[in-house]
Design an enzyme around this catalytic site. Sequence first.
Site, PDB file in Angstrom:
ATOM      1  N   GLU A 101     -14.331   3.819 -29.057  1.00 28.51           N
ATOM      2  CA  GLU A 101     -14.007   2.811 -30.075  1.00 28.51           C
ATOM      3  C   GLU A 101     -12.893   1.877 -29.610  1.00 28.51           C
ATOM      4  O   GLU A 101     -11.946   1.603 -30.334  1.00 28.51           O
ATOM      5  CB  GLU A 101     -13.621   3.502 -31.394  1.00 28.51           C
ATOM      6  CG  GLU A 101     -14.752   4.333 -31.975  1.00 28.51           C
ATOM      7  CD  GLU A 101     -14.440   4.956 -33.327  1.00 28.51           C
ATOM      8  OE1 GLU A 101     -13.262   5.230 -33.593  1.00 28.51           O
ATOM      9  OE2 GLU A 101     -15.393   5.175 -34.096  1.00 28.51           O
ATOM     10  N   ASP A 105     -19.855  12.229 -37.100  1.00 30.26           N
ATOM     11  CA  ASP A 105     -18.489  11.900 -37.492  1.00 30.26           C
ATOM     12  C   ASP A 105     -18.094  12.437 -38.860  1.00 30.26           C
ATOM     13  O   ASP A 105     -18.106  11.684 -39.821  1.00 30.26           O
ATOM     14  CB  ASP A 105     -18.307  10.373 -37.488  1.00 30.26           C
ATOM     15  CG  ASP A 105     -16.851   9.977 -37.550  1.00 30.26           C
ATOM     16  OD1 ASP A 105     -16.006  10.878 -37.505  1.00 30.26           O
ATOM     17  OD2 ASP A 105     -16.565   8.769 -37.633  1.00 30.26           O
ATOM     18  N   GLU A 164     -12.185  11.038 -45.497  1.00 24.41           N
ATOM     19  CA  GLU A 164     -12.710   9.715 -45.170  1.00 24.41           C
ATOM     20  C   GLU A 164     -14.125   9.507 -45.717  1.00 24.41           C
ATOM     21  O   GLU A 164     -14.425   8.459 -46.288  1.00 24.41           O
ATOM     22  CB  GLU A 164     -12.708   9.543 -43.645  1.00 24.41           C
ATOM     23  CG  GLU A 164     -13.372   8.254 -43.186  1.00 24.41           C
ATOM     24  CD  GLU A 164     -13.346   8.071 -41.669  1.00 24.41           C
ATOM     25  OE1 GLU A 164     -12.842   8.953 -40.959  1.00 24.41           O
ATOM     26  OE2 GLU A 164     -13.834   7.023 -41.209  1.00 24.41           O
TER      27      GLU A 164
HETATM   28  O1  GCW Z   1     -14.247   8.717 -38.122  1.00 20.70           O
HETATM   29  C1  GCW Z   1     -13.850   7.704 -37.276  1.00 20.70           C
HETATM   30  C2  GCW Z   1     -12.871   6.939 -38.086  1.00 20.70           C
HETATM   31  C3  GCW Z   1     -11.841   6.239 -37.245  1.00 20.70           C
HETATM   32  C4  GCW Z   1     -11.235   7.240 -36.297  1.00 20.70           C
HETATM   33  C5  GCW Z   1     -12.328   7.793 -35.409  1.00 20.70           C
HETATM   34  C6  GCW Z   1     -11.813   8.859 -34.465  1.00 20.70           C
HETATM   35  C7  GCW Z   1      -8.995   7.378 -35.500  1.00 20.70           C
HETATM   36  O2  GCW Z   1     -13.564   6.028 -38.898  1.00 20.70           O
HETATM   37  O3  GCW Z   1     -10.882   5.710 -38.113  1.00 20.70           O
HETATM   38  O4  GCW Z   1     -10.203   6.687 -35.536  1.00 20.70           O
HETATM   39  O5  GCW Z   1     -13.321   8.392 -36.194  1.00 20.70           O
HETATM   40  O6  GCW Z   1     -11.933  10.014 -34.820  1.00 20.70           O
HETATM   41  O7  GCW Z   1     -11.305   8.541 -33.412  1.00 20.70           O
END
Ligand code: GCW
Length: 716
Positions: free
Chosen positions: A307, A381, A409
Amino acid sequence: MKKTVFTLLVVLAASRLWAEDGYDLWLRYKPIENKTRLASYRQLMTAIQVNGNTATLQAAKEELLLALKGLTGYTIPVTTITTKNGTILLSNSSSLPGSLRSLIQKDLDKAGTEGFLISSQKINGKNSLLITGNSDVAVLYGVFHFLRLLQTEQPINSIHIVSSPRLKLRLLNHWDNLTRTVERGYAGFSIWNWHTLPGYIDKRYVDYARANASIGINGTVLTNVNANAVILSADYLKKVAALANVFRTYGIKVYLTARFSAPVETGGLKTADPLDPAVQQWWNTKVKEIYQLIPDFGGFLVKANSEGQPGPQDYKRTHADGANMLADAVAPYNGIIMWRAFVYSAEVPDDRHKQAYNEFVPLDGKFRSNVMVQVKNGAIDFMPREPFHPLFGAMPKTPLMMEFQVTQEYLGQGTNLVYLAPLFKEVLQSDTYYKGKGSTVAKVIDGSLDHHSLNGMAGVANIGTDINWCGHPFAQANWYAIGRLSWDYNLSSEQIAEEWLRMTYSNKGSFLANASKIMLQSRDIMVQYSNPIGLHHIMGTGHHYGPAPWVNNLNRPEWNPVYYHKADSIGIGFNRTGSGSSAIAQYFPEARKLWEDINTCEEKNLLWFHHVPWDFTMKSGRTLWEELCYHYYTGAEKVKQMQQTWKGLHSFVDKDRFEQVRQLLTVQYDEAVWWRNACLLYFQTFSKKPIPAVYEQPDKTLEYYKKLRFLYAPGN
Ligand code: GCW
């Protein structure tokens, strides 16, 4: 008679007026209500004796004094020798008289370095209560456990408890930025006040450490994995050291996230190539500086090449090259590197589900011995429900650390009551079949299947500056649960919920029965009204708040909900079998049997692995479309039941905390209806089938839901 009624009314009225703000978490130490129990406690606890005066033992003593005063109403005297029955002796095992030590030697061996022993013993001929362990922090853990027994009104006459943690590293990961915003934080700002550190030590830091020690958390990563190199500057390291000084007393080590490009960003180097000697030198020097300030610094957690974060692949090096460079830098000080496996890339067209596995399995055996690969519980995730990550069991030569998300989240954020222990347990108990039946994820991460000595579990923290720390009063239970499960993943969700409820609210039986019912069902209910039957990642863009299954215009394909549900005129779901992305092949054959065949696949994960026709017959006899409607409607309906149950508990809970939960459950119901209507109206554009007439029809249009915007949703 009249008088009794009057007193009763006054008491009732007072209990409704009494208000708590939740700051004390599960360490409230309110007077014990069970009079018989209280009487027995008073007899069994008459004095406190502490062998030794280290900061940790002092903290243990102070906690005990504070708690006993609150719980029993008495200030228990502190003595230097055992002269009466009912003395509580706190002692590191090394300070115990030899005769006593040899009596309990077997238990001490079992306890290891952090485990504790709580035992009724005759000391100096007196009936005493010994709380001991092979380190000071073990004694502190013992005290907190002992207090838990009192807080939950358990008997303490002739007890003998030996308990040691199943995992060595029991960590919180804070996704806290230096600006004090918290990525995916729903409880205010970061509790680290970088501006006033190191000069000002907020009382919260101590209370944070107490709370963590009470559940066995022994490490904290202070900073966001989307890292900022500034934390490694001399000024900030002094602030980190100030926090480390507070936490040390409570057995908590401090860790930081390392921004891979720090040598370039703050070190003035031209490259951050891990094989470049100047880069290695830069990290060695930086690490030396850190250890001079913080001799027990734990090490680094790293998100690299994921990311948008920098990483070794920027220099055509592997994740192992990157991790090993840092591992070599911290190794002389016994530091460790936790290298995250959460990687996926827009350039790789393959199913995101497969990418971490494809990237990391070839690196097994290439990491230094002080590297752990930190793996999220599932391959996508932190979804409301997700099959376990196929990396568990696939990297036998590498210790894998579990990463759970405690902050919600994708599970209702700050407004939904969702107790996460059942989610954590579901993953930990999943069978990878890696070494035959019974090779659970828990056994992979505790290292027992491959004899790893490093092992651990991390929870992405849900803590912020809100007065009650976690925003939703019940979100505290998830902090509590991650600690308890890191200590012993065999504890049941039921037991953890009950402990927490007793300590946080009330020991009354009818309260416990009903409140724990709410908690234990809450995660399934949330799944049902948001992502039933294996649906996933259909949340709103960026902030992930609420439903947005229609989104299809984001830059990267795998950021779009449509990528995950693949609804079309034929059906819905992601085909990850051999005729699809084949992600299922990453699991061991026995494990994937559970999912492989569309006709026998466990239905809770059906759409995770299969693209299923709308008129497919489900086990219930309903078609898939009807089943989807059934789940969305039932889930929302069950939130109504949660509301009803909570309303019935008002006499057990103080006014403020009761009201807070009551209001949030109303919000949760509205959000459940929103999820239900938005998703069904949208999926209906593909299924072309009506929502069965038995259900109340949506009162808003799909267009209405599509237009909703949440510009400043928190945590984004
Ligand atoms: O779940 C996603 C989140 C991001 C997060 C990423 C990760 C810290 O939306 O906000 O970044 O995973 O775990 O690296």
